[in-house]
Scaffold this motif. Sequence first.
Motif, PDB file in Angstrom:
ATOM      1  N   LEU A 157       0.806  -1.212   0.000  1.00  0.00           N
ATOM      2  CA  LEU A 157       0.000   0.000   0.000  1.00  0.00           C
ATOM      3  C   LEU A 157       0.844   1.269   0.000  1.00  0.00           C
ATOM      4  O   LEU A 157       0.397   2.310  -0.502  1.00  0.00           O
ATOM      5  CB  LEU A 157      -0.939   0.013   1.209  1.00  0.00           C
ATOM      6  CG  LEU A 157      -2.137  -0.939   1.158  1.00  0.00           C
ATOM      7  CD1 LEU A 157      -2.951  -0.828   2.432  1.00  0.00           C
ATOM      8  CD2 LEU A 157      -3.018  -0.656  -0.056  1.00  0.00           C
ATOM      9  N   ARG A 158       2.030   1.191   0.534  1.00  0.00           N
ATOM     10  CA  ARG A 158       2.866   2.406   0.622  1.00  0.00           C
ATOM     11  C   ARG A 158       3.208   2.950  -0.756  1.00  0.00           C
ATOM     12  O   ARG A 158       3.419   4.160  -0.917  1.00  0.00           O
ATOM     13  CB  ARG A 158       4.133   2.105   1.425  1.00  0.00           C
ATOM     14  CG  ARG A 158       3.879   1.953   2.917  1.00  0.00           C
ATOM     15  CD  ARG A 158       5.177   2.017   3.708  1.00  0.00           C
ATOM     16  NE  ARG A 158       6.002   0.838   3.495  1.00  0.00           N
ATOM     17  CZ  ARG A 158       5.955  -0.246   4.259  1.00  0.00           C
ATOM     18  NH1 ARG A 158       5.091  -0.308   5.272  1.00  0.00           N
ATOM     19  NH2 ARG A 158       6.755  -1.274   4.009  1.00  0.00           N
ATOM     20  N   GLU A 159       3.282   2.080  -1.754  1.00  0.00           N
ATOM     21  CA  GLU A 159       3.656   2.516  -3.098  1.00  0.00           C
ATOM     22  C   GLU A 159       2.489   2.490  -4.087  1.00  0.00           C
ATOM     23  O   GLU A 159       2.655   2.870  -5.243  1.00  0.00           O
ATOM     24  CB  GLU A 159       4.784   1.618  -3.631  1.00  0.00           C
ATOM     25  CG  GLU A 159       6.045   1.643  -2.780  1.00  0.00           C
ATOM     26  CD  GLU A 159       6.657   3.044  -2.717  1.00  0.00           C
ATOM     27  OE1 GLU A 159       6.576   3.770  -3.737  1.00  0.00           O
ATOM     28  OE2 GLU A 159       7.193   3.413  -1.667  1.00  0.00           O
ATOM     29  N   ALA A 160       1.337   2.056  -3.636  1.00  0.00           N
ATOM     30  CA  ALA A 160       0.229   1.840  -4.559  1.00  0.00           C
ATOM     31  C   ALA A 160      -0.389   3.153  -5.023  1.00  0.00           C
ATOM     32  O   ALA A 160      -0.517   4.117  -4.256  1.00  0.00           O
ATOM     33  CB  ALA A 160      -0.836   0.976  -3.895  1.00  0.00           C
ATOM     34  N   ASP A 161      -0.785   3.184  -6.274  1.00  0.00           N
ATOM     35  CA  ASP A 161      -1.586   4.280  -6.806  1.00  0.00           C
ATOM     36  C   ASP A 161      -3.075   3.977  -6.675  1.00  0.00           C
ATOM     37  O   ASP A 161      -3.882   4.885  -6.482  1.00  0.00           O
ATOM     38  CB  ASP A 161      -1.253   4.507  -8.283  1.00  0.00           C
ATOM     39  CG  ASP A 161       0.179   4.959  -8.482  1.00  0.00           C
ATOM     40  OD1 ASP A 161       0.482   6.111  -8.149  1.00  0.00           O
ATOM     41  OD2 ASP A 161       0.988   4.145  -8.957  1.00  0.00           O
ATOM     42  N   ALA A 162      -3.424   2.714  -6.816  1.00  0.00           N
ATOM     43  CA  ALA A 162      -4.818   2.299  -6.705  1.00  0.00           C
ATOM     44  C   ALA A 162      -4.866   0.942  -6.020  1.00  0.00           C
ATOM     45  O   ALA A 162      -3.900   0.177  -6.052  1.00  0.00           O
ATOM     46  CB  ALA A 162      -5.476   2.223  -8.081  1.00  0.00           C
ATOM     47  N   LEU A 163      -5.993   0.675  -5.384  1.00  0.00           N
ATOM     48  CA  LEU A 163      -6.191  -0.589  -4.691  1.00  0.00           C
ATOM     49  C   LEU A 163      -7.514  -1.201  -5.138  1.00  0.00           C
ATOM     50  O   LEU A 163      -8.560  -0.550  -5.067  1.00  0.00           O
ATOM     51  CB  LEU A 163      -6.222  -0.383  -3.177  1.00  0.00           C
ATOM     52  CG  LEU A 163      -6.647  -1.589  -2.324  1.00  0.00           C
ATOM     53  CD1 LEU A 163      -5.632  -2.724  -2.439  1.00  0.00           C
ATOM     54  CD2 LEU A 163      -6.829  -1.176  -0.860  1.00  0.00           C
TER      55      LEU A 163
END
Length: 337
Positions: free
Chosen positions: A41-47
């Motif tokens: 999640l720290r690097e995510a743009d979308a989940l």
Amino acid sequence: MRTTELPLVVVLGDQEPPLLDRVKDRARLRRVGEADLAEALREADALLVWDFLTEALPAAWPEHGGPRWVHTASAGVDRLLFPALLRSGAVITNSRGVFEEPIAEYVAGLVLAMAKDLPGTLDRQRSRIWQHRETERVAGTRAVVVGGGPIGRAVARVLSALGLRVALVSRTARGRDPDFGRVYGFGELAGLLPDADWVVCAAPLTDETADMFDAAAFARMKRGARFVNVGRGPHVVEADLVAALRDGRLGGAALDVFRREPLPPDSPLWTAPGLLISPHMSADTHGWLEDLAELFLANFARWTADRPLRNVVDTTLGYVPMSEAPGGTPHTEEGSP
């Protein structure tokens, strides 16, 4: 969305969603389980919350940064409305449009099964007992459907088609509804329960709807009425439902959602008289996973093109507000499988 490289889309789930290979040239896809979620999640743009029953997100959500868009493969979003995500300002979208008709069909099946005593027929068949019985007609009986969003409206339409007289209850009362004439407010529910033969909960889970079906609500229902919950488990005080079934206040019930899932083997619900239990499956029909993936992909195309997303959740309400449904049908709240 970050623009220096392909966006990183984190997919939370143990199983690979179908059809996502369609966007491999437009996104970096990383599927993770709960153990690796915090790091991803720290690097995510979308989940993409493919495992929409997860409870791992609050602990894994980063203090800074994180996804700017969160899409869940469910209609209900109560598991996403935790403080850290809300503070982040991430846009939340849900999967409205996939579940309405299947859930409505499922509820109709439950109503008919209870009215026609299909569980009793199967029990006698297994015991090789030939016992003629009379059953009930559903046409002309009264149903109260709680939840004025797309799922509740679909349930109300299907039950109306079976000849039931349906009262639809929503967060906000309103008149001159094109489908139902009048829509009642939550504050009017208590007055509707004494005349209802069937009560169906298809509401979103909010502070206002949690525990709304408790001992007081069951006591207001006419003796022998039936209750169905396809909303969320916490809508119902389960011990109070068991008591109402055991003392004969209710003539039967059906639950597709529970406070704890899977339902523990020692739960008293398993042995409650007249209770039909299904494992959170009312919306799950052949091809539903592909439908969920298609919906996400359509929103992904909008997201990458900086176009407005569909099914954006109002986090202050806890559902997708809609002033007008396709065909001009007004409603204000989303259901919650």
